[in-house]
Structure formats: structure tokens, C-alpha cells
Design a protein around this motif. Sequence first.
Motif, PDB file in Angstrom:
ATOM      1  N   LEU A  50      38.012  23.922  14.007  1.00  0.00           N
ATOM      2  CA  LEU A  50      37.995  25.320  14.451  1.00  0.00           C
ATOM      3  C   LEU A  50      39.145  25.658  15.393  1.00  0.00           C
ATOM      4  O   LEU A  50      39.638  24.798  16.129  1.00  0.00           O
ATOM      5  CB  LEU A  50      36.663  25.628  15.143  1.00  0.00           C
ATOM      6  CG  LEU A  50      35.417  25.451  14.284  1.00  0.00           C
ATOM      7  CD1 LEU A  50      34.160  25.627  15.132  1.00  0.00           C
ATOM      8  CD2 LEU A  50      35.414  26.424  13.120  1.00  0.00           C
ATOM      9  N   ARG A 217      31.086  29.865  22.249  1.00  0.00           N
ATOM     10  CA  ARG A 217      31.560  29.045  21.140  1.00  0.00           C
ATOM     11  C   ARG A 217      31.839  29.970  19.964  1.00  0.00           C
ATOM     12  O   ARG A 217      30.948  30.717  19.550  1.00  0.00           O
ATOM     13  CB  ARG A 217      30.516  27.993  20.767  1.00  0.00           C
ATOM     14  CG  ARG A 217      30.449  26.858  21.758  1.00  0.00           C
ATOM     15  CD  ARG A 217      29.293  25.938  21.464  1.00  0.00           C
ATOM     16  NE  ARG A 217      29.175  24.913  22.485  1.00  0.00           N
ATOM     17  CZ  ARG A 217      29.724  23.700  22.402  1.00  0.00           C
ATOM     18  NH1 ARG A 217      30.411  23.354  21.328  1.00  0.00           N
ATOM     19  NH2 ARG A 217      29.577  22.834  23.368  1.00  0.00           N
ATOM     20  N   MET A 218      33.059  29.905  19.439  1.00  0.00           N
ATOM     21  CA  MET A 218      33.536  30.931  18.511  1.00  0.00           C
ATOM     22  C   MET A 218      33.966  30.349  17.175  1.00  0.00           C
ATOM     23  O   MET A 218      34.456  29.225  17.112  1.00  0.00           O
ATOM     24  CB  MET A 218      34.707  31.644  19.184  1.00  0.00           C
ATOM     25  CG  MET A 218      35.117  32.937  18.536  1.00  0.00           C
ATOM     26  SD  MET A 218      36.401  33.766  19.509  1.00  0.00           S
ATOM     27  CE  MET A 218      35.430  34.467  20.850  1.00  0.00           C
ATOM     28  N   GLY A 219      33.766  31.138  16.120  1.00  0.00           N
ATOM     29  CA  GLY A 219      34.219  30.730  14.798  1.00  0.00           C
ATOM     30  C   GLY A 219      35.484  31.470  14.414  1.00  0.00           C
ATOM     31  O   GLY A 219      36.586  31.139  14.846  1.00  0.00           O
ATOM     32  N   CYS A 220      35.326  32.542  13.599  1.00  0.00           N
ATOM     33  CA  CYS A 220      36.483  33.208  12.995  1.00  0.00           C
ATOM     34  C   CYS A 220      37.323  34.008  13.977  1.00  0.00           C
ATOM     35  O   CYS A 220      38.513  34.202  13.760  1.00  0.00           O
ATOM     36  CB  CYS A 220      36.014  34.105  11.852  1.00  0.00           C
ATOM     37  SG  CYS A 220      34.999  35.498  12.403  1.00  0.00           S
ATOM     38  N   CYS A 225      31.964  35.896  11.040  1.00  0.00           N
ATOM     39  CA  CYS A 225      30.993  34.794  10.924  1.00  0.00           C
ATOM     40  C   CYS A 225      29.788  34.987  11.832  1.00  0.00           C
ATOM     41  O   CYS A 225      28.763  34.343  11.629  1.00  0.00           O
ATOM     42  CB  CYS A 225      31.671  33.448  11.176  1.00  0.00           C
ATOM     43  SG  CYS A 225      31.992  33.048  12.911  1.00  0.00           S
ATOM     44  N   GLY A 227      29.284  34.120  14.860  1.00  0.00           N
ATOM     45  CA  GLY A 227      28.950  32.926  15.633  1.00  0.00           C
ATOM     46  C   GLY A 227      28.803  33.164  17.123  1.00  0.00           C
ATOM     47  O   GLY A 227      27.843  32.722  17.741  1.00  0.00           O
TER      48      GLY A 227
ATOM     49  N   ILE B  60      27.283  28.040  17.163  1.00  0.00           N
ATOM     50  CA  ILE B  60      28.304  27.240  16.484  1.00  0.00           C
ATOM     51  C   ILE B  60      28.584  25.972  17.288  1.00  0.00           C
ATOM     52  O   ILE B  60      28.654  26.024  18.513  1.00  0.00           O
ATOM     53  CB  ILE B  60      29.616  28.052  16.343  1.00  0.00           C
ATOM     54  CG1 ILE B  60      29.464  29.087  15.245  1.00  0.00           C
ATOM     55  CG2 ILE B  60      30.796  27.149  16.062  1.00  0.00           C
ATOM     56  CD1 ILE B  60      30.742  29.839  14.957  1.00  0.00           C
ATOM     57  N   GLU B  62      31.227  22.530  16.789  1.00  0.00           N
ATOM     58  CA  GLU B  62      32.166  21.799  15.938  1.00  0.00           C
ATOM     59  C   GLU B  62      31.700  20.357  15.770  1.00  0.00           C
ATOM     60  O   GLU B  62      31.066  19.792  16.669  1.00  0.00           O
ATOM     61  CB  GLU B  62      33.557  21.824  16.568  1.00  0.00           C
ATOM     62  CG  GLU B  62      34.655  21.347  15.626  1.00  0.00           C
ATOM     63  CD  GLU B  62      36.024  21.472  16.272  1.00  0.00           C
ATOM     64  OE1 GLU B  62      36.870  22.162  15.719  1.00  0.00           O
ATOM     65  OE2 GLU B  62      36.230  20.876  17.340  1.00  0.00           O
ATOM     66  N   ILE B  71      23.444  30.806  12.660  1.00  0.00           N
ATOM     67  CA  ILE B  71      23.557  32.260  12.831  1.00  0.00           C
ATOM     68  C   ILE B  71      22.170  32.891  12.686  1.00  0.00           C
ATOM     69  O   ILE B  71      21.783  33.754  13.474  1.00  0.00           O
ATOM     70  CB  ILE B  71      24.525  32.881  11.786  1.00  0.00           C
ATOM     71  CG1 ILE B  71      25.867  32.142  11.753  1.00  0.00           C
ATOM     72  CG2 ILE B  71      24.712  34.375  12.048  1.00  0.00           C
ATOM     73  CD1 ILE B  71      26.650  32.124  13.029  1.00  0.00           C
ATOM     74  N   ILE B 268      37.006  30.784   7.872  1.00  0.00           N
ATOM     75  CA  ILE B 268      36.736  30.986   9.302  1.00  0.00           C
ATOM     76  C   ILE B 268      37.914  30.465  10.123  1.00  0.00           C
ATOM     77  O   ILE B 268      38.235  30.993  11.177  1.00  0.00           O
ATOM     78  CB  ILE B 268      35.408  30.290   9.683  1.00  0.00           C
ATOM     79  CG1 ILE B 268      34.238  31.061   9.053  1.00  0.00           C
ATOM     80  CG2 ILE B 268      35.244  30.156  11.191  1.00  0.00           C
ATOM     81  CD1 ILE B 268      32.882  30.430   9.262  1.00  0.00           C
TER      82      ILE B 268
END
Lengths: 260, 302
Positions: A50, A217-220, A225, A227, B60, B62, B71, B268
Motif C-alpha cells: 500500500l 489506515r488508508m487504502g486508495c 475503497c 478503508g 485496513i 497491510e 469495510i 487501490i
Amino acid sequence: MPPILEQGTIRRAERLCHNVIDLRIESPRIAREVQPGQFVHIKCADDLLLRRPISVCDVEDGQLRLIVEVAGAGTRWLYGRRAGEVLDLLGPLGDRGFPTPDARGGPVLLLGGGCGVAPLLLAAKCSPVAVDMVMGFTEKCRVIMEQDFKSCCRSLTVCTDDGSYGTAGFVSQAALRLLEQEDYQAVFSCGSMAMLKSVVQAVERADIPCYLSLDERMGCGLGACLGCAVKLRGEGGAEHYGHVCKQGPVFELREVVWDV
Amino acid sequence: MSELSVRFAGIPFKNPVTVASGTFAFGREYVDFFDLSRLGGIAVKGLTYTERQGNRPPRIAETPMGMLNSIGLQNPGYRAFIETELPWLRRFDTVLIANITGATPREYAEMAEALGGAGLDLIEINVSCPNVKEGGALFGASAGGITEVVTACRRATDAKLMVKLSPNVTDIAEMAKAAEAAGADALSLINTLLGMRIDIATRRPILGNNLGGLSGPAVRPVAVRMVYQVAQAVRLPILGMGGIATADDALEFLLAGATAVAVGTATIVDPLAPIRVLEGLERHLHSTGESVGDIIGAVQMN
């Protein structure tokens, strides 16, 4: 302004203190568009999936300035970057950064904790009214960007938790004293969640808008998304989840539902 | 260009590259990056009977070459989709795929009927979302549950039905056979693998919902294996997905037996990932002189 994908070359990488690096990145297309409080989403090492969201500290001559503190694997990779290396950037992101203060209104109070001081620099530089800055750090060796803020703020208060430099105590305590003395039109703040919660307690009593830059906490980074959720209170008081990357990253404190 | 086109469940796709549900919202965030009409298809964000706010954050986390998400199907509900998102999406020349999760077979059927009536090309029946408590993956965990949901949807609409299978089962081929027997037109796989991460400092799960679905390159070999197994077990066309980030990844799925593929988590990270996969596939076919159809299921086992 639509987000831009840009390969940015690092022009300068300077260690400010242990685990904190100051990066100047040639990124003319993003730099031209960025507003105070917005962030860039950075692809880190090949084996880290990510991107990592980093608030923009400043822009100058087509360069983005980013202050990065090691908090995990991605920021540790960024901390290891050197001049000449290229970063894969997506930005500027965030529909709402810090608002532009009313030129006819009172001064603005900026409250920053640790590396959270970084995005407040661009806000201070872009402000049409005087700004007072309070910056807090755990101890003397963690103090960064003092000269940057001194050159663009009406007043600067540096606090350390342990009293080893400047005023002893927390940012929120210094903020309370300033809020009693001055008629501010708004407060802008960025820092750890613990620091922001103490700021919220200090500012809630004063009847002025307080804009906080949040982290999740981040996605796109684009709002697709879903998130990076943050619980918000809508017009009628109903709670719902918004997203830091899209509706933020800056929120007015009264629209955020502060779960303990 | 014609060597890229495929027929999937009777529907012509200009190319086999689609975007996976939940990674592309309703498309609006990506028009700044490329023309959505270049995609073979778009699977929109998962829809439920009524609006859902989704799960508490963090959502989220990782993982090594992957990510966990919880989600929780945050979406405005299927009616709002038909009213506000679908008219906008129709301007693009691409196959539109709805994705539905119900709490009961009846909810699934009502949504399938309404979305079929609204002219959706393909309806993806999600019986595999690991992040909602009611319905969803509960149905996908057993052949009986799949039969129940697909039968209800089949009665409700003539629209093409595609069942999204969960990898969190002992024998995915059995689930595929149940979907085929109940009248499904196609299958999509895999949904995310149920996973968990723990913060060793706080001794709590990182995700607010504790468990989440694993996606990204980390799951790709599992997905390729499952596509292969399902392709051997049923005659239905397969939309393969699970960690596709490059054309080479997509080719693995096609060789394993998928007729089309979906790019998900890669988008993403890189909004242009679906286009990179498409262009890479185009270059590959150009260099070998093959069409997509020549590659589907062409794996030669040792």
C-alpha cells in the motif's frame, strides 16, 4: 482539481532528528495545485503493497516538502531515501484541507504536536491574517522546524512534555492561555490522536471553529475503497462513516464523533 | 483489438479485463485517470437491500504483499444505486456488473429482480463477503446455502447471474457445482481469504472488526489453484481474480481456465493498474499472434 500521478525526484533529504527526515521533492504538477492540509500518497518499497499518506508541509519552486517520521515499515523506507532517488506520488489528495482564514477576521491559532507541525507550515504561510503557533514535542532533541515557523508566525510557543526546552507542558495547556488572551477566528491542529483529544477538550469550551487534520489506515486515497473510515455527525445529529482521504483529511472538531 | 474480445455467459466483452467489486466504488473516482469505456467490465461496489454504514475502523491492515480489509459493505443500498449511480455509469461502453449481498434469499431475489429490470448486464451474487454478520458468506459456506440463494435469484430474474465464490471452504469445486445446478450463468472467484492481524503492543486485533478479508498478490497462487479446480469441475465461464496486478498475472488465470479477469487490490495501489494489465495483455497477444480464446484453459499439467 483531479489527483495527479507523478514521479518526483528527491532534491534534498535532510535528517532533522532521530527517525525524522525532511524531503524536498521535485514534483511541479502536484506542487502547483496543493492546498494547505492536503496530502500525497506515496508508493514505498517494492515489497510493501500500500501507498503511505503524507501531509504536505510546504511548496516552493515546484518542490514539495514532506516531513516523515518513522512509524512503521513504509515510513522507515521513506526515512532511508536519499537525494536523487525517485518517488511514485499520487496527489494532491483530500477534498478538504485547512480552510483559508477570513482576511477581515481575527488571527488564527495553530497547534501542532511532533511531526504534526508539518502541515501547519503551509497553512501559516497561506494565511491572510496573523497566526500564533504552539508546537509541542516530548523533549528537546525532538524539536523540529522552529525557525520555519518563527519566520512566518506572529508568535511561536515551543512546549516540551519534560520541560527540557521552551515551555514545560502540553500544547493544550499553552493553547488555553492564548485562547483567553486573544479573539481567534479559528484553530488549526495536527498531531497524535492523544494530542488532538487534549486539544479538543481545550478548544471545545471556546466557541470558535477548530479544524483537525486526521490520520487513519488508508487504502486508495481517492474515496473508492472506503478503508479510512472516520465516524462523523451529520446535520441532523445522525452518525455516519465518512472517509479521511476524501472528505478530509481536515475535519471540524464538532463533526467528528470522538469514540474513546 | 478483436483478438481481445470474449463472450462471457453470452455477453460480449470487448476485452477480458474488468475491475473487481469493492475496489472501484461506482467508478467516479477513476474517470480522472482513464476512460472507463476501455474496461471490459465494471463490477460496482457491493450493494445491500438497505444502506449500510460499514464496520468500525481501522478497516485496513497491510500484510506481506497483501491487505486485510473489513469495510463491511458500506453502500447506499441498491435502490439508491439504481437511481443515482446507474444513470451516470451507463454513459460508458462497458459491461456493468452489479454485486449484491442479502441477509435472506428473498432479499437477494428482490435485488436481482430490480437490478435485472434496471438493465444490468450481469448480476454478481456475493455469497462470500467475510465482513458482514448476516447473510453473505453464511450462504457461501455450504452447497445448500448457495443452492438456496441462486434458486431464489433464478426465479426472480432472467438477467445473467454470476456467483462469487468464497475461498473459505473445504472444497470450492462442490460450491461451484451447486451454483451451476441451481441455474447460475457464471462464477467469479475468489473473494477474500479470512484473516487476522494482531498488534503485539496493544494485544488487540488491528482491525476494528477483528477479522478481515485478505487480498492482493499474497492470495494469487490460492486463487489460480481454485480457478483451475473449478474450471475442471463445471462448464460455467469463470471471472478469475485474486492479486492480479500485471498482464502476466492475468495470463495465469486465463491459462487456469478463467474466461475473464478482474483487477482489484492493485487498483487501490495504482489507479492505472487495470489499464496496465489490459495493455500488457494486448502486447502479449500481439507478440504470440494468439487470441484470448486460445489461452483460456490452455494450461498443460505436468
